[in-house]
Design a protein around this motif. Structure first.
Motif, short mmCIF file in Angstrom:
data_model
loop_
_atom_site.label_atom_id
_atom_site.label_comp_id
_atom_site.label_asym_id
_atom_site.label_seq_id
_atom_site.Cartn_x
_atom_site.Cartn_y
_atom_site.Cartn_z
N LEU A 126 0.84 -1.19 0.00
CA LEU A 126 0.00 0.00 0.00
C LEU A 126 0.87 1.25 0.00
O LEU A 126 0.71 2.15 -0.83
CB LEU A 126 -0.92 0.01 1.23
CG LEU A 126 -1.76 1.27 1.41
CD1 LEU A 126 -2.75 1.44 0.27
CD2 LEU A 126 -2.48 1.24 2.76
N ASN A 127 1.81 1.33 0.93
CA ASN A 127 2.71 2.48 1.06
C ASN A 127 3.82 2.09 2.03
O ASN A 127 3.98 0.91 2.36
CB ASN A 127 1.95 3.72 1.55
CG ASN A 127 1.12 3.45 2.80
OD1 ASN A 127 1.51 2.66 3.66
ND2 ASN A 127 -0.02 4.12 2.92
N GLN A 128 4.60 3.07 2.50
CA GLN A 128 5.73 2.75 3.37
C GLN A 128 5.29 2.13 4.69
O GLN A 128 6.07 1.42 5.34
CB GLN A 128 6.57 4.00 3.65
CG GLN A 128 5.89 5.06 4.49
CD GLN A 128 6.89 5.93 5.24
OE1 GLN A 128 7.94 5.48 5.66
NE2 GLN A 128 6.54 7.21 5.39
N TYR A 129 4.06 2.38 5.12
CA TYR A 129 3.59 1.81 6.38
C TYR A 129 3.35 0.30 6.26
O TYR A 129 3.10 -0.36 7.26
CB TYR A 129 2.32 2.52 6.84
CG TYR A 129 2.60 3.91 7.37
CD1 TYR A 129 2.91 4.12 8.70
CD2 TYR A 129 2.58 5.02 6.52
CE1 TYR A 129 3.19 5.39 9.19
CE2 TYR A 129 2.87 6.29 6.99
CZ TYR A 129 3.17 6.47 8.33
OH TYR A 129 3.46 7.73 8.80
N SER A 130 3.45 -0.24 5.05
CA SER A 130 3.37 -1.69 4.86
C SER A 130 4.67 -2.38 5.24
O SER A 130 4.74 -3.60 5.21
CB SER A 130 3.04 -2.01 3.40
OG SER A 130 1.80 -1.47 3.02
N LEU A 131 5.69 -1.60 5.59
CA LEU A 131 7.00 -2.13 5.95
C LEU A 131 7.36 -1.68 7.37
O LEU A 131 7.04 -0.55 7.77
CB LEU A 131 8.08 -1.64 4.99
CG LEU A 131 7.94 -2.03 3.53
CD1 LEU A 131 8.83 -1.15 2.66
CD2 LEU A 131 8.30 -3.49 3.33
N SER A 132 8.03 -2.54 8.11
CA SER A 132 8.48 -2.18 9.45
C SER A 132 9.65 -3.05 9.85
O SER A 132 9.59 -4.28 9.76
CB SER A 132 7.34 -2.35 10.47
OG SER A 132 7.84 -2.26 11.79
N GLU A 133 10.74 -2.39 10.28
CA GLU A 133 11.88 -3.13 10.82
C GLU A 133 11.86 -2.99 12.35
O GLU A 133 11.83 -1.87 12.88
CB GLU A 133 13.18 -2.56 10.26
CG GLU A 133 14.41 -3.33 10.69
CD GLU A 133 15.70 -2.70 10.17
OE1 GLU A 133 16.42 -2.09 10.98
OE2 GLU A 133 15.95 -2.81 8.95
N TYR A 134 11.90 -4.14 13.04
CA TYR A 134 11.81 -4.12 14.50
C TYR A 134 12.48 -5.36 15.08
O TYR A 134 12.24 -6.49 14.61
CB TYR A 134 10.33 -4.08 14.94
CG TYR A 134 10.12 -4.15 16.44
CD1 TYR A 134 10.37 -3.03 17.24
CD2 TYR A 134 9.68 -5.32 17.04
CE1 TYR A 134 10.17 -3.09 18.61
CE2 TYR A 134 9.48 -5.38 18.41
CZ TYR A 134 9.73 -4.26 19.20
OH TYR A 134 9.54 -4.32 20.55
#
Length: 646
Positions: free
Chosen positions: A368-376
């Motif tokens: 969808l956008n950058q919020y579809s990705l997360s590094e944690y």
């Protein structure tokens, strides 16, 4: 720099129909069809400039031949390379859990996805001065005196201006439309300015336009997309009398300069090292270039790295920049086959200002956008939707798409095979020094629906899918090898943006809808996320309205000190009559969300001069539009305290 032709090719072919101008002699181009190869993210680098040119030419011819076989252009090459008759054509067709909120006691900052990673925006402030760029006008406003202390007008041929604010410099990024010897092309530019006078101190320029950028610890990390010069190749693609040999000859007449973007620093030309050009298994000619620039200058030593792929999504952490490249299996929908697509992810690790490719991965479907990705916690989490986004290209409408046509097909035109029902998936990868390794996934979220919003908070993902109702999925990611869906809250309408507003509280901004999925107006929902399944605590509804926050998170302001969320709003009225714009201030309590104030600016044209950003400076709530800056009391009656007209 060499001029690059600005092209506008139909549909997704615009990503790549590239090519054009000049080595001498014949080149034996390989034109074997490029098969659909799932999980084709692995990049390879060229050994030198000759190898790079030959590889790029071969890949471009193979892909363009497939487009022609699929009749995506005015002519089309049959399988034997003979041009079709015109009559034939007429029958075909870090962690994202800590966003910037009240990062300072006195002033707000850009609503960034990741703490410590600044994103470019049209307004920045240091708590005293407000810098904004709207309708090509850059201004510096002193909030103490209420005066515009400096301004600069950018050329009307420039667009997409955005800002970074460093310690002692203002950075302005934009794209310019240029013409050189009757060729039109786009050029990305970043100017380093003196924030007091707006005088230019340094300029970097590169063929193409910015995909996105991040500012981390005084270093600007950029991704710039470029299209090659393609005029002779484009002439062949649109020539009904051309055949495959004509296409091969046109591509063979190109040189490396036509494919790889040039750049300059303060007017001195530079070029990408051939050893810093990488490519996936299948590509078509477009490129994305990654590089870093120090915010305080010294740009002469820049070393750009180019990937022969396109990218429209960037996600940044304090150490890495992720590029997402959407890849579609051209021709896969023919003869009843299901369309195929994937997203290729490339991780660049930054050390000393230079990017290093540090991992690749592939997921089915699209982001969808950058919020579809997360590094944690050493893992990258990715949320994607399969099939529905592909079908949308043929005529559907996504959450932020404009339906330019009705999805029908001309008489005699064969529609592509309808894919399996859409579904969404969360995939988890371990982030290593040199690799991204899949550890687990969970799928079949929102079958027949598609993702409208995503928010990762620590080891939990919240995902909104929508078609007629809004399931808010809660996904437990505490075990990277075994993600588990723990909740599926169904309500009418949907959220297009999700924002944490305190411990175990999540705010959703979107649209209310009927049970049939017809939207009716702005809806802001407060969710309790303490339990494995989220619960609705309260909702705010504004009929016949929407907010740009739904597609532009930078328009959202959450000021924790006052417990308020501020959203620009457009009231369309019934039948789109009596349009009015302003901002709604919402008081967000432990279990309530309600209107605290409605603030308007006196503007002549609400369609072009509506409020686009809000910020807190000096204990005041400021609203920004193309007409000017207005301040209101922060709290109480929110009375107007100042107006600075532009």
């Amino acid at each position: 720099m060499k001029a690059k032709l600005l092209t506008a090719l139909a549909g997704a072919a615009a990503l790549a129909a590239a090519g054009c101008t000049s080595p001498q002699g014949e080149v034996d181009l390989d034109v074997d069809a490029v098969p659909w190869v799932p999980a084709s993210a692995q990049l390879a680098s060229y050994g030198g400039c000759d190898e790079a040119l030959e590889g790029i030419q071969n890949a471009a011819v193979a892909m363009m031949a497939q487009w022609q076989a699929g009749e995506y252009f005015a002519s089309g090459f049959a399988e034997d390379g003979v041009a079709r008759e015109e009559g034939d054509l007429s029958a075909a067709g870090d962690s994202a859990e800590s966003p910037t909120a009240a990062a300072s006691d006195s002033y707000s900052q850009t609503n960034n996805a990741v703490a410590g990673v600044d994103e470019p925006d049209i307004v920045k402030t240091d708590g005293t001065f407000v810098y904004s760029v709207l309708q090509n006008e850059l201004r510096a406003v002193d909030t103490r005196s209420g005066e515009v202390v400096a301004e600069h007008r950018y050329d009307d041929m420039s667009w997409d201006h955005e800002l970074f604010l460093g310690d002692d410099e203002l950075l302005v990024m934009y794209t310019q439309d240029r013409q050189d010897d009757e060729a039109y092309y786009s050029e990305f530019t970043i100017d380093r300015l003196d924030p007091a006078t707006l005088a230019v101190l340094d300029t970097f320029a590169m063929d193409g336009s910015m995909v996105d950028a991040r500012l981390v610890d005084g270093e600007v990390r950029l991704a710039v997309s470029s299209q090659p010069s393609i005029e002779p190749v484009q002439d062949v693609l649109y020539d009904a009398d051309a055949d495959l040999e004509d296409l091969k000859a046109a591509v063979a007449a190109t040189d490396l300069e036509d494919w790889v973007p040039g750049f300059s620093v303060n007017g001195e030309d530079g070029e990408v090292d051939c050893r810093d050009i990488a490519h996936p298994d299948r590509f078509s000619g477009s490129a994305v270039t990654v590089f870093g620039l120090s915010a305080d200058g010294g740009w002469e030593g820049v070393e750009p790295h180019t990937v022969m792929a396109d990218s429209d999504t960037v996600y940044g952490t304090t150490e890495s920049l992720y590029l997402a490249h959407y890849d579609y299996g051209w021709g896969a929908a023919e003869d009843g086959e299901e369309p195929q697509s994937e997203t290729e992810l490339y991780r660049f690790h930054f050390e000393g200002g230079e990017p290093r490719l540090a991992g690749e991965a592939t997921v089915a479907g699209s982001l969808l956008n950058q919020y579809s990705l997360s590094e944690y916690d050493g893992h990258l989490r990715v949320a994607t939707t399969e099939n529905d986004a592909v079908w949308g290209w043929w005529g559907g409408c996504g959450p932020a798409a404009d339906c330019a046509w009705d999805g029908g097909f001309a008489a005699g035109e064969v529609a592509p095979a309808e894919p399996e029902p859409s579904k969404s998936t969360v995939t988890v990868f371990a982030v290593g020094d040199e690799a991204l390794t899949e550890t687990g996934s969970v799928t079949d979220l929102g079958v027949t629906e598609q993702i409208y919003a995503v928010r990762f908070i620590a080891d939990t993902a919240y995902i909104v899918t929508f078609r007629q109702t809004d399931p808010l999925y809660t996904v437990d990611l505490s075990d990277p090898a075994n993600p588990v869906v723990t909740g599926e809250l169904k309500i009418t309408g949907y959220s297009g943006y999700l924002h944490p507003v305190g411990t175990d509280r999540l705010l959703g901004v979107g649209q209310e809808a009927t049970e049939d999925g017809v939207t009716t107006g702005l809806q802001v929902s407060l969710f309790d996320t303490a339990a494995p399944e989220a619960a609705v605590l309260d909702q705010y509804f504004r009929e016949n309205s929407d907010s740009s926050v739904q597609w532009d998170p930078h328009a959202f302001l959450y000021w924790d000190d006052a417990g308020i969320a501020v959203l620009p709003v457009t009231d369309w009225g019934r039948d789109y009559a009596n349009c009015r714009t302003g901002v709604v201030v919402l008081a967000v309590g432990a279990d309530t969300v309600e209107q605290a104030a409605w603030i308007e600016q006196e503007v002549d044209d609400p369609y072009s001069e509506g409020v686009v950003r809000t910020l807190v400076v000096g204990g005041q709530l400021w609203t920004l539009s193309a007409a000017g800056l207005q301040s209101n009391e922060l709290g109480g009656g929110y009375a107007e305290t100042a107006w600075i007209g532009f």
